[in-house]
Design an enzyme around this catalytic site. Structure first.
Site, PDB file in Angstrom:
ATOM      1  N   ASP A  74      -0.373  -2.343  -2.133  1.00 23.49           N
ATOM      2  CA  ASP A  74      -1.010  -1.489  -2.465  1.00 23.49           C
ATOM      3  C   ASP A  74      -1.837  -0.777  -1.066  1.00 23.49           C
ATOM      4  OD1 ASP A  74      -1.849  -4.099  -2.409  1.00 23.49           O
ATOM      5  OD2 ASP A  74      -3.279  -3.710  -3.653  1.00 23.49           O
ATOM      6  N   GLU A 139      -3.181  -6.449  -4.877  1.00 27.47           N
ATOM      7  CA  GLU A 139      -3.958  -6.742  -3.575  1.00 27.47           C
ATOM      8  C   GLU A 139      -5.705  -6.912  -3.996  1.00 27.47           C
ATOM      9  OE1 GLU A 139      -4.895  -9.241  -0.027  1.00 27.47           O
ATOM     10  OE2 GLU A 139      -5.335  -7.036  -0.280  1.00 27.47           O
TER      11      GLU A 139
END
Length: 400
Positions: A74, A139
């Site tokens: 991400d 994350e």
């Protein structure tokens, strides 16, 4: 002899930069990597967090020891794309720099790990033991992907963990935690012309905040001895020595009120108001201490009107800064970077290691090391130096 040319390595990074994973849609990167691993006969598995978010795990070698390599898929929101010099989701190479969202944080590091895995396998340089790649979702916010992998036992048997976050010339052995603490005050809404028959939630919230500042200030006076030393990091990033006082402050607990909300219109007494804090726990003042610290102030002010919510709760992580893993990375990296530029430090930020290691942290050597300047993370016109990708790939390939 390498499997990929430098041009091909850059193209691999370009491919995943184009996959827009702004706090979502990591499944697209998983599918891309699965096809890539299949092409080179590397066993891999996609583990879904939900329909659009997923992790991928790949392995080479067998037996012990087990070294885990990790990176997240991400990226943070690109913001207003008109403010970018180059399109954020199209890799642009210019004057030795690779521009694009995630080039530094941290698709550059992730792809360096992927390339390393493939090249070790293709060149029959398999290590003694196992290398396990863990590419994670989520994350940047709640570490959903790392939590899923930890819950499924993918970290239970590892001996070492490398997380390829951007670290410049630094190698990090530990980091602070991160907590999001939201305090909400409730009151009674009435017309602002008759405030005496209502209950202004902002007043209650301000009383909490004033007590918080007073008690936090008192706590910091005694926050003087720290297991984590972040001074080497700051010395490198700002290019000069920092004072002992500043280094001591930075190595300890920090708490910042970063969001405040209250009221909906000027002529109504608000019945709800809230403050949100980002707190960075340390071993001396851990997450449980922080929760009690907030709750005790709430109890002192008025627990009937105030409540605490902790939507994000990541613990500090420590390991041996003189471990074999740290020493090996330092020795290998010194072949590509001047020895006096390399430093070993604790990190003020948090990583997936908080969710990965949990109760197993004392048995795992940790190293956070990867391409890119950490100051470029989350910025407009984010970039990573081309040479940093090359150096990281070469370094990772020799740590086995």
């Amino acid at each position: 002899m390498t499997t990929f040319s430098e041009k091909e390595k850059i193209q691999l990074l370009a491919d995943i930069v184009e996959l827009q994973t702004e706090n979502n849609n990591e499944i697209d990167v998983c599918n891309y990597l699965k096809d890539l691993f299949d092409k080179y006969d590397i066993k891999s598995e996609i583990l879904k967090v939900n329909e659009h978010r997923a992790n991928i795990v790949a392995e080479i070698g067998n037996g012990s020891p087990i070294l885990a390599l990790s990176g997240h898929m991400d990226v943070v929101d690109a913001g207003n794309q008109d403010n970018w010099t180059y399109p954020p989701f199209q890799l642009t190479e210019k004057a030795g720099k690779l521009y694009g969202r995630g080039t530094t944080d941290m698709k550059g590091g992730l792809m360096a790990l992927v390339i390393t895995l493939i090249e070790l396998k293709e060149q029959n340089q398999l290590p003694q033991g196992t290398i396990r790649l863990l590419a994670t979702a989520g994350e940047e916010k709640e570490q959903e992907g790392a939590k899923l992998l930890a819950d499924k036992g993918y970290l239970d048997d590892v001996d070492g963990l490398i997380i390829a976050e951007p670290t410049g010339s630094g190698i990090y052995y530990a980091h602070k935690g991160s907590m999001s603490c939201k305090v909400t005050a409730t009151g009674k809404a009435v017309h602002s012309s008759v405030p005496f028959i209502g209950d202004n939630a902002i007043d209650t919230l301000l009383e909490f905040y004033n007590q918080f500042k007073e008690k936090y200030s008192e706590l910091k006076k005694h926050d003087t001895k720290h297991e984590l030393d972040v001074a080497p990091m700051f010395k490198s990033l700002i290019g000069k020595e920092i004072s002992e006082e500043d280094a001591n402050y930075a190595s300890g607990l920090t708490a910042v009120c970063s969001i405040i909300n209250g009221g909906k219109q000027f002529n109504s007494v608000p019945d709800e108001a809230s403050l949100e804090f980002n707190v960075r726990p340390v071993p001396e003042y851990d997450n449980d201490f922080i929760e009690s610290f907030f709750q005790n102030i709430i109890n002192d002010v008025d627990s009937n009107k105030l409540s605490l919510d902790i939507p994000s709760n990541h613990r500090p992580v420590t390991s041996d800064k003189n471990s074999k893993l740290i020493t090996t990375i330092k020795d290998v990296a010194s072949s590509y970077v001047e020895q006096d530029e390399i430093f070993v430090s604790a990190l003020v930020g948090a990583t997936d290691a908080s969710s990965f290691l949990g109760d197993n942290k004392d048995n795992v050597d940790l190293a956070i090391f990867g391409p890119g300047n950490p100051l470029m993370a989350h910025q407009i016109d984010e970039y990573c130096l081309t040479v940093n990708i090359q150096i990281s790939t070469s370094t990772f390939s020799l740590i086995k």
